[in-house]
Design an enzyme around this catalytic site. Structure first.
Site, mmCIF file in Angstrom:
data_model
loop_
_atom_site.group_PDB
_atom_site.id
_atom_site.type_symbol
_atom_site.label_atom_id
_atom_site.label_comp_id
_atom_site.label_asym_id
_atom_site.label_seq_id
_atom_site.Cartn_x
_atom_site.Cartn_y
_atom_site.Cartn_z
ATOM 1 N N TRP A 86 2.932 84.213 81.665
ATOM 2 C CA TRP A 86 1.947 85.274 81.474
ATOM 3 C C TRP A 86 1.051 85.422 82.696
ATOM 4 C CZ3 TRP A 86 5.118 86.209 78.217
ATOM 5 C CH2 TRP A 86 5.139 85.902 76.867
ATOM 6 N N ASN A 201 4.762 91.942 76.980
ATOM 7 C CA ASN A 201 5.537 91.031 76.162
ATOM 8 C C ASN A 201 5.797 91.663 74.799
ATOM 9 O OD1 ASN A 201 6.698 88.562 75.076
ATOM 10 N ND2 ASN A 201 4.755 88.309 73.988
ATOM 11 N N GLU A 202 7.054 92.018 74.553
ATOM 12 C CA GLU A 202 7.519 92.561 73.263
ATOM 13 C C GLU A 202 6.734 93.792 72.808
ATOM 14 O OE1 GLU A 202 7.769 89.340 70.421
ATOM 15 O OE2 GLU A 202 9.523 88.493 71.442
ATOM 16 N N TYR A 276 15.966 85.810 68.046
ATOM 17 C CA TYR A 276 15.379 84.858 67.104
ATOM 18 C C TYR A 276 15.936 85.084 65.698
ATOM 19 C CZ TYR A 276 11.931 83.653 70.686
ATOM 20 O OH TYR A 276 11.317 83.228 71.832
ATOM 21 N N GLU A 316 14.252 85.716 76.066
ATOM 22 C CA GLU A 316 13.748 84.732 75.101
ATOM 23 C C GLU A 316 14.838 84.465 74.069
ATOM 24 O OE1 GLU A 316 10.082 85.210 72.975
ATOM 25 O OE2 GLU A 316 9.050 86.160 74.668
ATOM 26 N N TRP A 356 13.084 79.632 74.972
ATOM 27 C CA TRP A 356 11.678 79.454 74.594
ATOM 28 C C TRP A 356 11.567 78.118 73.878
ATOM 29 C CZ3 TRP A 356 7.503 82.790 75.287
ATOM 30 C CH2 TRP A 356 6.294 82.374 74.689
#
Length: 424
Positions: A86, A201-202, A276, A316, A356
């Site tokens: 980040w 991010n996302e 995920y 990720e 991740w």
């Protein structure tokens, strides 16, 4: 078999023609794109990596900087060469940005250290510029700042459309890109240690499931960022969810993004995908989750290759040990790595994967179930190292091919009675 045949031909040609120089991948220079491949110093760049969102935060405390060095040293032992982190922390506790345009120099020095240390270890960085979520501020903090200045904003999704909020974000882009590293003296926008910037991010905009709001925002911000920095690659930070035309490939929700349309924007250099299954398909069996994952990976590699014609980074992926064991997690890692290698070994669009998340020893407060401490997880560490080595071998093969081409041209020049340097 054709890939093995090519590699075998390269090795035979090298030895039979006396080209025995040991070729190591040179990780200096800016990473670029050529079609569906990333390129570094003229050769395709396939690389294995990890997420470590905490680099700036931890490094902002000089007494804790050894953890960054330790993490990079462990990563290097396993031949990991890309890290994603980040470049934001908005408002709240230990922020990078106290308020719009007001920056915490100690946090910036932490980011300086992380970039400098990555460079020393030959690790390229992907740096994200804002969060979709409230963690470390994100779009909610930007909207709250605008509201406190009298703007009529009713939703966190106004981040994508309100002109004042967009102005705050553009100012942050400029502040980060033009930052001069206090340790190296190099402006971030001129530093080849940074491989790419990530817009968010996302990113999600559930108030507009059509994807048009996100499309307009990425288009505007990509153009602005590229006007400041022409050296670095840019990606949007997408999870990979499809729009209406391919809704059936998604898990059972829509977040206002479109993997195809969003990544076709000219300023976006490569696509990203997150994976995920344990979060997206909660309550389903291991078999169902792996079946979904296989299709998810195949779809995105094929679409990057054939429709986007851009590289794709699996930015990720992971599996929480809170709900499964090492065996199940290793199975997920192996699935992701196998798909990437299968694509990469044929010169395809899959450029690498970033698990991740990597932690150094002594970072228990950062554990989230998905953490990998390489010294604690030998089976996972072995899988990671094997994938790294496989991708390095592909890079070396291409480097050798480039050497062969140079050698052939030089020989042809000698046979014609000139050395090729005078243009005649």
């Amino acid at each position: 078999m054709k890939h093995l045949g090519l590699a075998f031909f390269v090795l035979v040609f090298i030895h039979s023609h006396g080209i025995v120089r040991h070729v190591e991948a040179d990780d200096g220079g800016f990473v670029k794109t050529s079609g569906v491949q990333l390129m570094l110093n003229g050769s395709p760049y396939y690389s294995n990596g990890f997420n470590a969102y905490w680099l700036m935060y931890v490094a902002s405390d000089p007494s804790q900087r050894y953890k960054i060095s330790s993490a990079f040293e462990e990563a290097k032992k396993h031949d990991l060469t890309i890290a994603r982190s980040w470049a934001f922390s908005d408002g709240g506790y230990r922020p990078l940005q106290y308020s719009p345009g007001s920056y915490n120099e100690e946090m910036f020095k932490g980011l300086d250290f992380a970039i400098s240390e990555a460079g020393k270890h030959g690790i390229k960085l992907v740096l994200s510029l804002v969060n979709n979520y409230e963690n470390l501020g994100g779009k909610k903090q930007y909207v709250d700042w605008a509201r406190s200045q009298g703007q009529h904003v009713t939703s966190d999704d106004d981040f994508f459309t309100n002109s004042v909020v967009k102005g705050y974000y553009k100012n942050h882009i400029k502040a980060v890109l033009t930052r001069r590293n206090s340790l190296t003296g190099i402006a971030y926008k001129d530093d080849p240690t940074i491989m790419a910037w990530e817009l968010m991010n996302e990113p999600r905009c559930t108030s507009d499931p059509s994807g048009k709001t996100i499309q307009a925002w990425i288009t505007e911000m990509a153009s602005y960022l590229k006007s400041i920095d022409g050296n670095h690659l840019l990606e949007a930070g997408l999870e990979g969810f499809y729009g209406g035309s391919k809704q059936s490939s998604n898990p059972n929700f829509q977040v206002g993004t479109d993997f195809i349309a969003n990544n076709q924007i000219p300023g976006i250099d490569f696509a990203t995908v997150h994976s995920y299954p344990d979060q997206w398909l909660q309550g389903s069996s291991e078999e169902s989750q792996l079946s979904f994952l296989n299709s998810w990976l195949d779809d995105h590699i094929q679409d990057a290759q054939n429709i986007l014609r851009k590289p794709v980074l699996f930015a990720e992926f992971g599996k929480s040990l809170k709900y499964s064991g090492n065996t199940q997690r290793d199975q997920l890692f192996n699935t992701v790595y196998s798909k990437i290698y299968s694509s990469a070994s044929g010169g395809g669009a899959a450029m690498g994967g970033l698990f991740w998340q990597l932690l150094a020893e002594g970072m228990d407060s950062f554990r989230d179930g998905y953490e990998v401490v390489l010294s604690e997880n030998p089976s996972t560490a072995s899988l990671i190292a094997q994938e790294s080595q496989k991708l390095i071998r592909i890079r070396k093969m291409y480097a050798r091919l480039k050497d062969i081409e140079k050698w052939k041209k030089a020989r042809e020049g000698r046979n014609r009675g000139y050395d090729g340097t005078n243009g005649k």
